[in-house]
Motif scaffolding. Structure first.
Motif, PDB file in Angstrom:
ATOM      1  N   UNK A   1     -31.771 144.556  22.586  1.00  0.00           N
ATOM      2  CA  UNK A   1     -30.523 145.237  21.808  1.00  0.00           C
ATOM      3  C   UNK A   1     -29.796 144.337  21.050  1.00  0.00           C
ATOM      4  N   UNK A   2     -29.926 143.121  21.421  1.00  0.00           N
ATOM      5  CA  UNK A   2     -29.193 141.949  20.462  1.00  0.00           C
ATOM      6  C   UNK A   2     -29.929 141.650  19.365  1.00  0.00           C
TER       7      UNK A   2
ATOM      8  N   UNK B   1     -29.682 144.489  11.795  1.00  0.00           N
ATOM      9  CA  UNK B   1     -28.992 145.148  10.724  1.00  0.00           C
ATOM     10  C   UNK B   1     -27.899 144.450   9.985  1.00  0.00           C
ATOM     11  N   UNK B   2     -27.383 143.332  10.468  1.00  0.00           N
ATOM     12  CA  UNK B   2     -26.444 142.532   9.988  1.00  0.00           C
ATOM     13  C   UNK B   2     -26.848 141.336   9.025  1.00  0.00           C
TER      14      UNK B   2
ATOM     15  N   UNK C   1     -24.044 136.816  13.708  1.00  0.00           N
ATOM     16  CA  UNK C   1     -23.555 138.520  13.770  1.00  0.00           C
ATOM     17  C   UNK C   1     -22.645 138.957  14.856  1.00  0.00           C
ATOM     18  N   UNK C   2     -22.407 140.140  14.701  1.00  0.00           N
ATOM     19  CA  UNK C   2     -21.441 140.561  15.796  1.00  0.00           C
ATOM     20  C   UNK C   2     -22.514 141.395  16.766  1.00  0.00           C
TER      21      UNK C   2
ATOM     22  N   UNK D   1     -21.466 144.033  19.750  1.00  0.00           N
ATOM     23  CA  UNK D   1     -21.906 145.424  19.546  1.00  0.00           C
ATOM     24  C   UNK D   1     -22.865 146.027  20.702  1.00  0.00           C
ATOM     25  N   UNK D   2     -23.645 144.930  21.252  1.00  0.00           N
ATOM     26  CA  UNK D   2     -24.616 145.408  22.566  1.00  0.00           C
ATOM     27  C   UNK D   2     -23.576 145.575  23.423  1.00  0.00           C
ATOM     28  N   UNK D   3     -22.607 144.873  23.758  1.00  0.00           N
ATOM     29  CA  UNK D   3     -21.579 144.848  25.103  1.00  0.00           C
ATOM     30  C   UNK D   3     -21.034 146.322  24.886  1.00  0.00           C
TER      31      UNK D   3
END
Length: 343
Positions: free
Chosen positions: A257-258, A264-265, A298-299, A303-305
């Motif tokens: 996920x990370x 994407x970013x 990145x975030x 975002x994964x959390x």
């Protein structure tokens, strides 16, 4: 005391007795230590704890579900033995893997023994035919999830099937498809077994009215669990996590996920550098450190959390259909543990 400590205190000894009972049946004494090793290395016992708790949540004595609890923990450890062979892993739970300790050929034989122990446990359930079907469907789901996980690797494998059908590079240009494939993969590889653990409690006590809610509870709990596992793989503390940090990066995985959120970013230059690391023949600790630095721009972690929390909220909503009792509250605490754990 956290929820797992509490549940281990209530059920842990009986779970371990069940595992030894089925694994120890007819085993040659010279082979016994090797067979028992995988379950003796520890582990959270999350899945059998869920099974026994869901039996109580449905209003029955948890002891009826002890064979089912053994099944889910044996499936889990069975899959880990083969997962470690496939990934050539050396460490799990801060201890040598079965393959590292006994060799790949012995690990294969031990895995077969676990599969037959599962069959023995099925015979002791309330409805062996239904449990056999659910077990077969769950193992097939895990197998398919593992296949997708390997196909999502960016490089590394030499097996003809995986090199010819690799999905990772093909999906890079379509982030939505990459994300959807990732969610499908973790739904199969991880969530399917936690779902089975949840419904096995209801099946054990004949509580068919609980199955739909527990199926949703387990599915979304499993998705949240794996997303957080991905976060811990990149940002965790090896002393708490019990597995190699950066293992997914070392294994060239896009199916994390990370990593997916970061891709994407990242700007083109940084994305190219991250992909270059993921395509390296040998990924060093220095490479892993640099990959984490790039991801940290990145975030992705946040975002994964957030994604894990979203899945947890869906799981908790399903729990609401079961009413309220102490066992339902324990299931809710398991859910809270899943999205806040460090191991």
């Amino acid at each position: 005391m956290d929820i797992l400590d509490k549940l281990h205190g209530l059920y842990g000894r009986e779970i371990d007795e069940q595992l030894i009972k089925y694994l120890g049946k007819d085993v040659n004494e010279e082979f016994r230590e090797a067979v028992i090793y995988q379950v003796s290395t520890g582990g959270k016992r999350l899945r059998p704890l869920i099974t026994l708790t869901t039996a109580g949540a449905c209003g029955s004595d948890y002891r009826i579900a002890l064979p089912a609890a053994a099944i889910v923990e044996l499936i889990h450890n069975y899959s880990l033995i083969y997962d470690d062979i496939i990934d050539e892993a050396l460490l799990r739970r801060n201890k040598p893997t079965v393959r590292a300790k006994y060799g790949d050929n012995a690990a294969i034989l031990i895995g077969i023994w676990y599969r037959e122990a599962i069959e023995e446990a099925i015979l002791d359930t309330r409805d062996p035919v239904s449990f056999a079907k659910e077990t077969a469907n769950t193992i097939r789901a895990i197998d398919e999830g593992e296949r997708l996980d390997i196909l999502l690797e960016y490089s590394g494998r030499k097996d003809p099937y995986f090199t010819e059908n690799r999905l990772g590079p093909r999906l890079l240009g379509n982030w939505g498809a990459l994300y959807d494939t990732y969610i499908r993969m973790i739904g199969l590889k991880t969530a399917a077994l936690i779902r089975a653990a949840s419904v096995f409690g209801a099946m054990s006590v004949g509580a068919n009215h609980c199955i739909r809610a527990l199926s949703d509870y387990g599915t979304y709990l499993g998705l949240a669990f794996q997303v957080l596992d991905d976060v811990l793989d990149v940002f965790g503390d090896v002393r708490k996590f019990g597995k190699e940090i950066g293992k997914d990066i070392k294994e060239h995985k896009l199916g994390n996920a990370v990593v997916i959120m970061a891709l994407r970013e990242l700007n083109d230059k940084d994305k190219e550098e991250l992909l270059s690391i993921l395509s390296s023949g040998v990924i060093t600790d220095i490479d892993i450190k640099r990959a984490v630095e790039l991801i940290s721009k990145t975030n992705a972690r946040e975002n994964a959390l957030r994604l894990a929390r979203d899945f947890a909220e869906r799981s908790e909503k399903a729990l609401g259909e079961l009413g309220s009792n102490e066992y339902v509250e324990d299931l809710r605490e398991i859910l809270r543990f899943t999205v806040t754990r460090e191991f």
